[in-house]
Design a protein around this motif. Structure first.
Motif, PDB file in Angstrom:
ATOM      1  N   THR A  42      -7.870   2.583 -18.712  1.00  0.00           N
ATOM      2  CA  THR A  42      -6.944   1.711 -18.458  1.00  0.00           C
ATOM      3  C   THR A  42      -5.698   2.369 -17.933  1.00  0.00           C
ATOM      4  O   THR A  42      -4.721   1.811 -17.377  1.00  0.00           O
ATOM      5  CB  THR A  42      -6.628   0.752 -19.559  1.00  0.00           C
ATOM      6  OG1 THR A  42      -6.194   1.753 -20.845  1.00  0.00           O
ATOM      7  CG2 THR A  42      -7.941   0.051 -20.143  1.00  0.00           C
ATOM      8  N   CYS A  43      -5.284   3.708 -18.062  1.00  0.00           N
ATOM      9  CA  CYS A  43      -4.003   4.188 -17.946  1.00  0.00           C
ATOM     10  C   CYS A  43      -4.040   4.546 -16.270  1.00  0.00           C
ATOM     11  O   CYS A  43      -4.995   4.632 -15.720  1.00  0.00           O
ATOM     12  CB  CYS A  43      -3.830   5.258 -18.791  1.00  0.00           C
ATOM     13  SG  CYS A  43      -5.086   6.861 -18.430  1.00  0.00           S
ATOM     14  N   GLN A  44      -2.473   4.751 -15.793  1.00  0.00           N
ATOM     15  CA  GLN A  44      -2.801   5.272 -14.185  1.00  0.00           C
ATOM     16  C   GLN A  44      -3.511   6.549 -13.896  1.00  0.00           C
ATOM     17  O   GLN A  44      -3.324   7.721 -14.891  1.00  0.00           O
ATOM     18  CB  GLN A  44      -1.553   5.318 -13.830  1.00  0.00           C
ATOM     19  CG  GLN A  44      -0.884   3.829 -13.771  1.00  0.00           C
ATOM     20  CD  GLN A  44       0.416   3.845 -12.922  1.00  0.00           C
ATOM     21  OE1 GLN A  44       1.339   4.486 -13.107  1.00  0.00           O
ATOM     22  NE2 GLN A  44       0.211   3.356 -11.617  1.00  0.00           N
ATOM     23  N   VAL A  45      -3.887   6.847 -12.834  1.00  0.00           N
ATOM     24  CA  VAL A  45      -4.415   8.051 -12.415  1.00  0.00           C
ATOM     25  C   VAL A  45      -3.561   8.647 -11.371  1.00  0.00           C
ATOM     26  O   VAL A  45      -3.354   8.194 -10.358  1.00  0.00           O
ATOM     27  CB  VAL A  45      -5.828   7.901 -11.939  1.00  0.00           C
ATOM     28  CG1 VAL A  45      -6.366   9.356 -11.531  1.00  0.00           C
ATOM     29  CG2 VAL A  45      -6.782   7.404 -13.096  1.00  0.00           C
ATOM     30  N   GLY A  65      -2.692   0.259  -7.145  1.00  0.00           N
ATOM     31  CA  GLY A  65      -2.934  -0.268  -8.492  1.00  0.00           C
ATOM     32  C   GLY A  65      -3.066   0.985  -9.417  1.00  0.00           C
ATOM     33  O   GLY A  65      -2.271   1.755  -9.726  1.00  0.00           O
ATOM     34  N   GLN A  66      -4.222   1.341 -10.201  1.00  0.00           N
ATOM     35  CA  GLN A  66      -4.416   2.229 -11.168  1.00  0.00           C
ATOM     36  C   GLN A  66      -4.217   3.483 -10.580  1.00  0.00           C
ATOM     37  O   GLN A  66      -3.757   4.365 -11.343  1.00  0.00           O
ATOM     38  CB  GLN A  66      -5.815   1.970 -11.670  1.00  0.00           C
ATOM     39  CG  GLN A  66      -5.950   2.792 -12.873  1.00  0.00           C
ATOM     40  CD  GLN A  66      -7.199   2.639 -13.851  1.00  0.00           C
ATOM     41  OE1 GLN A  66      -8.075   1.768 -13.382  1.00  0.00           O
ATOM     42  NE2 GLN A  66      -7.635   3.019 -14.925  1.00  0.00           N
ATOM     43  N   ILE A  67      -4.546   3.823  -9.095  1.00  0.00           N
ATOM     44  CA  ILE A  67      -4.508   5.218  -8.585  1.00  0.00           C
ATOM     45  C   ILE A  67      -2.996   5.089  -7.854  1.00  0.00           C
ATOM     46  O   ILE A  67      -2.743   4.349  -7.303  1.00  0.00           O
ATOM     47  CB  ILE A  67      -5.418   5.452  -7.542  1.00  0.00           C
ATOM     48  CG1 ILE A  67      -6.793   5.480  -8.352  1.00  0.00           C
ATOM     49  CG2 ILE A  67      -5.379   6.966  -7.108  1.00  0.00           C
ATOM     50  CD1 ILE A  67      -8.206   5.471  -7.242  1.00  0.00           C
ATOM     51  N   SER A  68      -2.187   6.174  -8.629  1.00  0.00           N
ATOM     52  CA  SER A  68      -0.761   6.388  -7.893  1.00  0.00           C
ATOM     53  C   SER A  68      -0.331   7.411  -7.160  1.00  0.00           C
ATOM     54  O   SER A  68      -1.096   8.613  -7.343  1.00  0.00           O
ATOM     55  CB  SER A  68       0.119   6.222  -9.400  1.00  0.00           C
ATOM     56  OG  SER A  68       1.462   6.680  -9.066  1.00  0.00           O
ATOM     57  N   ASN A  69       0.326   7.199  -6.157  1.00  0.00           N
ATOM     58  CA  ASN A  69       0.822   8.245  -5.219  1.00  0.00           C
ATOM     59  C   ASN A  69       2.033   8.923  -5.820  1.00  0.00           C
ATOM     60  O   ASN A  69       2.529  10.126  -5.243  1.00  0.00           O
ATOM     61  CB  ASN A  69       1.244   7.629  -3.881  1.00  0.00           C
ATOM     62  CG  ASN A  69       1.407   8.664  -2.825  1.00  0.00           C
ATOM     63  OD1 ASN A  69       0.781   9.702  -2.968  1.00  0.00           O
ATOM     64  ND2 ASN A  69       2.314   8.559  -2.027  1.00  0.00           N
ATOM     65  N   ALA A  70       2.530   8.781  -6.925  1.00  0.00           N
ATOM     66  CA  ALA A  70       3.702   9.346  -7.641  1.00  0.00           C
ATOM     67  C   ALA A  70       3.379  10.970  -7.792  1.00  0.00           C
ATOM     68  O   ALA A  70       2.248  11.168  -8.056  1.00  0.00           O
ATOM     69  CB  ALA A  70       4.151   8.740  -8.846  1.00  0.00           C
ATOM     70  N   LYS A  71       4.141  12.013  -7.601  1.00  0.00           N
ATOM     71  CA  LYS A  71       4.112  13.060  -7.786  1.00  0.00           C
ATOM     72  C   LYS A  71       5.145  13.820  -8.535  1.00  0.00           C
ATOM     73  O   LYS A  71       5.193  14.935  -8.970  1.00  0.00           O
ATOM     74  CB  LYS A  71       4.369  13.989  -6.561  1.00  0.00           C
ATOM     75  CG  LYS A  71       3.323  13.619  -5.301  1.00  0.00           C
ATOM     76  CD  LYS A  71       2.086  13.958  -6.015  1.00  0.00           C
ATOM     77  CE  LYS A  71       0.912  13.340  -4.851  1.00  0.00           C
ATOM     78  NZ  LYS A  71       0.581  12.268  -5.046  1.00  0.00           N
TER      79      LYS A  71
END
Length: 261
Positions: A85-88, A107-113
């Protein structure tokens, strides 16, 4: 857009993370990498991680083996179908196409670095170069230097390629300017821990005051201390990390998880 422009914020001073890397997926969910069904291994790891009360998952690169668009879609589908359930969050490996990875980042897959917690940060570095070996560009080195100079928070760093030699076959594809990166991290006074993938096994080294740690692959492992390319099916693996802010630094507790068949 600069590499660290997208960030995620966490409102507590401890993060429980999983570092999983080198899935080497195919378009076909039954595809095998050295006789290992990589999708099955990855799914098994996702199921195990889902029970660990995680704040986030860091995917360490080499998502694909056949470089197909369908393999990226499979990665996203396996995550969506799992109980996680957490972000990837992700960083690229030498096999990966950054544009394709960004395409599945919603959504669940994030582009944040840049993961910003209370009192520390987690930085995901791009070590993808023009060859299978790693290279951190001068522009990116300057981004890293500037970011660390402008924050008072200690940081934990992740990249794909090994920045130090492992005395093995994959040293010919290591991060070629790894010592330069490590010196920048050391001289910042903000970094004491670097985690990476790429080498398909468990390693731990010391560079000045920095602990450099490799996480084994979720797919197949490569025999340690061998100058010949040898593979071992030891089951899926990932690393559990608990990062806690201390008075003036961070404490990082690390545990390897092996899901042997």
């Amino acid at each position: 857009m600069a590499w660290f422009d997208v960030h995620a914020t966490f409102k507590h001073n401890q993060l429980r993370l999983a570092h999983i890397t080198d899935s080497h997926l195919f378009a076909d969910p039954q595809g095998e990498y050295f006789s290992v069904n990589t999708a099955e291994h990855f799914s098994r790891a996702l199921a195990h991680m889902a029970a660990q009360s995680l704040d986030a998952v860091i995917f360490g690169g080499d998502l694909t083996q056949d470089h197909s668009i369908e393999s990226y879609s499979l990665f996203a589908q396996l995550i969506a179908d799992s109980a996680l359930t957490c972000q990837v969050f992700w960083l690229p490996g030498n096999h990966d196409d950054i544009a394709a990875m960004k395409h599945i980042s919603s959504g669940q897959i994030s582009n944040a670095k840049r993961l910003i917690a209370q009192g520390f940060e987690v930085l995901l570095i791009n070590s993808k170069g023009p060859t299978p070996a790693g290279w951190v560009s001068e522009v990116h080195l300057n981004e890293i230097t500037e970011l660390l100079a402008n924050t008072v928070s200690p940081s934990v760093v992740f990249c794909h390629h090994n920045p130090l030699p492992i005395n093995g076959y994959l040293d010919k594809h290591m991060l070629e300017n790894g010592p330069q990166l490590l010196n920048i991290l050391q001289n910042s006074g903000q970094v004491r821990h670097v985690f990476h993938g790429h080498v398909h096994n468990d390693y731990q080294f010391q560079f000045r005051n920095i602990e450099v740690v490799a996480t084994p692959a979720s797919s197949v492992q490569f025999t340690k201390n061998s100058h010949h390319w040898q593979q071992q099916n030891l089951g899926a693996s990932y690393r559990l990390l608990t990062i806690t802010k201390s008075s003036d630094d961070v404490i990082v507790d690390s545990e390897l998880v092996w899901l042997n068949e």
